[in-house]
Design a protein around this motif. Structure first.
Motif, PDB file in Angstrom:
ATOM      1  N   THR A  14     -41.178 -36.125  55.328  1.00  0.00           N
ATOM      2  CA  THR A  14     -41.147 -36.972  54.270  1.00  0.00           C
ATOM      3  C   THR A  14     -42.453 -37.449  53.897  1.00  0.00           C
ATOM      4  OG1 THR A  14     -38.858 -37.581  54.608  1.00  0.00           O
ATOM      5  CG2 THR A  14     -39.964 -38.688  52.869  1.00  0.00           C
ATOM      6  N   SER A  15     -42.789 -37.277  52.553  1.00  0.00           N
ATOM      7  CA  SER A  15     -44.101 -37.900  52.278  1.00  0.00           C
ATOM      8  C   SER A  15     -43.957 -38.674  50.848  1.00  0.00           C
ATOM      9  CB  SER A  15     -45.316 -36.796  52.153  1.00  0.00           C
ATOM     10  OG  SER A  15     -45.439 -36.163  53.525  1.00  0.00           O
ATOM     11  N   ARG A  16     -44.993 -39.533  50.597  1.00  0.00           N
ATOM     12  CA  ARG A  16     -45.319 -40.182  49.362  1.00  0.00           C
ATOM     13  C   ARG A  16     -46.137 -39.336  48.746  1.00  0.00           C
ATOM     14  NH1 ARG A  16     -44.496 -45.130  46.870  1.00  0.00           N
ATOM     15  NH2 ARG A  16     -43.332 -46.038  48.820  1.00  0.00           N
ATOM     16  N   VAL A  17     -46.016 -39.308  47.267  1.00  0.00           N
ATOM     17  CA  VAL A  17     -47.075 -38.696  46.511  1.00  0.00           C
ATOM     18  C   VAL A  17     -47.958 -39.858  46.045  1.00  0.00           C
ATOM     19  CG1 VAL A  17     -47.336 -37.335  44.350  1.00  0.00           C
ATOM     20  CG2 VAL A  17     -45.106 -36.974  45.710  1.00  0.00           C
ATOM     21  N   PHE A  18     -49.326 -39.666  46.477  1.00  0.00           N
ATOM     22  CA  PHE A  18     -50.214 -40.373  45.935  1.00  0.00           C
ATOM     23  C   PHE A  18     -51.093 -39.921  44.780  1.00  0.00           C
ATOM     24  CE2 PHE A  18     -49.610 -41.773  50.316  1.00  0.00           C
ATOM     25  CZ  PHE A  18     -49.368 -43.237  50.288  1.00  0.00           C
ATOM     26  N   PRO A  19     -51.922 -40.860  44.150  1.00  0.00           N
ATOM     27  CA  PRO A  19     -52.600 -40.251  42.975  1.00  0.00           C
ATOM     28  C   PRO A  19     -53.714 -39.088  43.576  1.00  0.00           C
ATOM     29  CG  PRO A  19     -52.563 -42.620  42.924  1.00  0.00           C
ATOM     30  CD  PRO A  19     -52.019 -42.321  44.080  1.00  0.00           C
ATOM     31  N   PHE A  29     -49.981 -31.344  43.374  1.00  0.00           N
ATOM     32  CA  PHE A  29     -50.871 -29.941  43.359  1.00  0.00           C
ATOM     33  C   PHE A  29     -49.803 -29.024  44.243  1.00  0.00           C
ATOM     34  CE2 PHE A  29     -54.832 -32.369  42.982  1.00  0.00           C
ATOM     35  CZ  PHE A  29     -55.594 -31.445  42.095  1.00  0.00           C
ATOM     36  N   GLY A  30     -49.622 -27.716  43.486  1.00  0.00           N
ATOM     37  CA  GLY A  30     -49.047 -26.822  44.208  1.00  0.00           C
ATOM     38  C   GLY A  30     -49.556 -26.521  45.420  1.00  0.00           C
ATOM     39  N   GLY A  31     -50.658 -26.153  45.853  1.00  0.00           N
ATOM     40  CA  GLY A  31     -51.308 -26.108  46.840  1.00  0.00           C
ATOM     41  C   GLY A  31     -51.317 -26.960  48.135  1.00  0.00           C
ATOM     42  N   LYS A  32     -50.996 -28.192  47.820  1.00  0.00           N
ATOM     43  CA  LYS A  32     -50.756 -29.318  48.472  1.00  0.00           C
ATOM     44  C   LYS A  32     -49.501 -29.158  49.171  1.00  0.00           C
ATOM     45  CE  LYS A  32     -51.412 -33.881  50.139  1.00  0.00           C
ATOM     46  NZ  LYS A  32     -52.636 -34.303  50.833  1.00  0.00           N
ATOM     47  N   SER A  65     -38.908 -27.654  40.137  1.00  0.00           N
ATOM     48  CA  SER A  65     -39.100 -28.843  39.299  1.00  0.00           C
ATOM     49  C   SER A  65     -40.368 -29.639  39.764  1.00  0.00           C
ATOM     50  CB  SER A  65     -37.650 -29.616  39.838  1.00  0.00           C
ATOM     51  OG  SER A  65     -37.778 -31.107  39.914  1.00  0.00           O
ATOM     52  N   PRO A  66     -40.739 -30.466  38.810  1.00  0.00           N
ATOM     53  CA  PRO A  66     -42.379 -30.903  39.304  1.00  0.00           C
ATOM     54  C   PRO A  66     -41.855 -32.204  40.089  1.00  0.00           C
ATOM     55  CG  PRO A  66     -41.552 -31.690  36.884  1.00  0.00           C
ATOM     56  CD  PRO A  66     -40.612 -30.461  37.459  1.00  0.00           C
ATOM     57  N   VAL A  67     -42.914 -32.607  41.192  1.00  0.00           N
ATOM     58  CA  VAL A  67     -42.980 -33.686  41.939  1.00  0.00           C
ATOM     59  C   VAL A  67     -43.918 -34.693  41.322  1.00  0.00           C
ATOM     60  CG1 VAL A  67     -43.656 -34.447  44.267  1.00  0.00           C
ATOM     61  CG2 VAL A  67     -42.541 -32.087  43.813  1.00  0.00           C
ATOM     62  N   ARG A  68     -43.374 -35.917  40.935  1.00  0.00           N
ATOM     63  CA  ARG A  68     -44.314 -36.832  40.271  1.00  0.00           C
ATOM     64  C   ARG A  68     -44.677 -37.886  41.195  1.00  0.00           C
ATOM     65  NH1 ARG A  68     -44.218 -34.550  35.403  1.00  0.00           N
ATOM     66  NH2 ARG A  68     -42.499 -33.649  34.717  1.00  0.00           N
ATOM     67  N   VAL A  93     -37.497 -28.124  49.509  1.00  0.00           N
ATOM     68  CA  VAL A  93     -38.139 -28.880  49.200  1.00  0.00           C
ATOM     69  C   VAL A  93     -37.214 -30.232  48.266  1.00  0.00           C
ATOM     70  CG1 VAL A  93     -40.288 -30.047  48.101  1.00  0.00           C
ATOM     71  CG2 VAL A  93     -40.208 -28.029  49.706  1.00  0.00           C
ATOM     72  N   ILE A  94     -36.863 -31.299  48.383  1.00  0.00           N
ATOM     73  CA  ILE A  94     -36.090 -32.272  47.760  1.00  0.00           C
ATOM     74  C   ILE A  94     -37.042 -33.368  47.553  1.00  0.00           C
ATOM     75  CG2 ILE A  94     -34.165 -33.796  47.927  1.00  0.00           C
ATOM     76  CD1 ILE A  94     -33.023 -32.100  50.104  1.00  0.00           C
ATOM     77  N   THR A  95     -37.144 -33.814  46.236  1.00  0.00           N
ATOM     78  CA  THR A  95     -37.647 -35.002  45.670  1.00  0.00           C
ATOM     79  C   THR A  95     -36.684 -36.046  45.637  1.00  0.00           C
ATOM     80  OG1 THR A  95     -37.487 -34.294  43.535  1.00  0.00           O
ATOM     81  CG2 THR A  95     -39.496 -33.535  44.399  1.00  0.00           C
ATOM     82  N   GLU A  96     -37.341 -37.329  45.678  1.00  0.00           N
ATOM     83  CA  GLU A  96     -36.446 -38.268  45.240  1.00  0.00           C
ATOM     84  C   GLU A  96     -37.368 -39.452  44.504  1.00  0.00           C
ATOM     85  OE1 GLU A  96     -33.858 -42.032  47.557  1.00  0.00           O
ATOM     86  OE2 GLU A  96     -34.489 -40.453  48.793  1.00  0.00           O
ATOM     87  N   ASP A  97     -36.698 -39.632  43.475  1.00  0.00           N
ATOM     88  CA  ASP A  97     -37.495 -40.578  42.731  1.00  0.00           C
ATOM     89  C   ASP A  97     -37.155 -42.190  43.353  1.00  0.00           C
ATOM     90  OD1 ASP A  97     -37.655 -42.866  40.757  1.00  0.00           O
ATOM     91  OD2 ASP A  97     -38.296 -41.365  39.411  1.00  0.00           O
ATOM     92  N   LEU A  98     -38.252 -42.623  43.620  1.00  0.00           N
ATOM     93  CA  LEU A  98     -38.218 -43.918  44.513  1.00  0.00           C
ATOM     94  C   LEU A  98     -37.703 -45.126  43.820  1.00  0.00           C
ATOM     95  CD1 LEU A  98     -41.410 -43.488  46.743  1.00  0.00           C
ATOM     96  CD2 LEU A  98     -39.083 -43.230  47.344  1.00  0.00           C
TER      97      LEU A  98
END
Length: 170
Positions: A14-19, A29-32, A65-68, A93-98
């Motif tokens: 699990t990771s946080r999405v940073f700027p 980024f798709g590559g990330k 689905s996009p990851v924000r 890959v599962i996103t969770e809006d924090l």
């Protein structure tokens, strides 16, 4: 032949999405994400066979689905099927809006790894035993994906024969 349960190869990250992780659309980024996928899939493959592994192919990565930046991104991986020395690994890959807690499937991926000995030669891997409904469904459909990989690999090799290796500046 030795066998391992699919759950024995299961991994989570699990990771946080940073700027610094986002593109000009303010999405990951798709590559990330692809780097995260290859990393966790290689760990699942190694856990399954307890050998060194190499990525033989990234069979598919479907961005659903996009990851924000307000999301965390959780990757789950496990071995779904094995050949003689190869392993198919599934990554979800599962996103969770924090803020809201809403979860979505952001991507799915299938990768193939080959187990290698110390001489960098392929070695046999244990067969995989699926238990959950998700594992069983992925295991049942794996032979078709393996056949598609075989066909695509043959086509890629044939296509490579048409490509030139000269650099444009030479």
């Amino acid at each position: 032949m030795e066998q391992q349960y699919a759950k024995q190869s299961r991994c989570y990250k699990t990771s946080r999405v940073f700027p610094t992780d986002v593109n000009n659309h303010n999405t990951l980024f798709g590559g990330k994400l692809m780097a995260y996928i290859d990393d966790i899939a290689s760990i699942s493959a190694s856990k399954h066979c307890r050998e060194n592994v190499v990525t033989a192919s990234t069979d598919s990565v479907d961005f659903l689905s996009p990851v924000r930046p307000t999301d965390s991104v959780c990757l789950e991986s496990f071995v779904t099927w094995t050949g003689k020395s190869s392993m198919e690994v599934f990554v979800k890959v599962i996103t969770e809006d924090l803020i809201s807690g809403e979860r979505k499937i952001a991507a799915t991926a299938f990768l193939t790894f080959v187990a290698l000995n110390d001489d960098q030669r392929p070695v046999p891997v244990p067969q995989v035993i699926p238990e959950t409904e998700e594992e069983k469904r992925l295991h049942e459909t794996a032979k078709h994906r393996a056949e598609m990989r075989r066909i695509r690999r043959e086509q890629s090799k044939a296509f490579a024969d048409y490509l030139i290796t000269d650099f444009p500046w030479e």
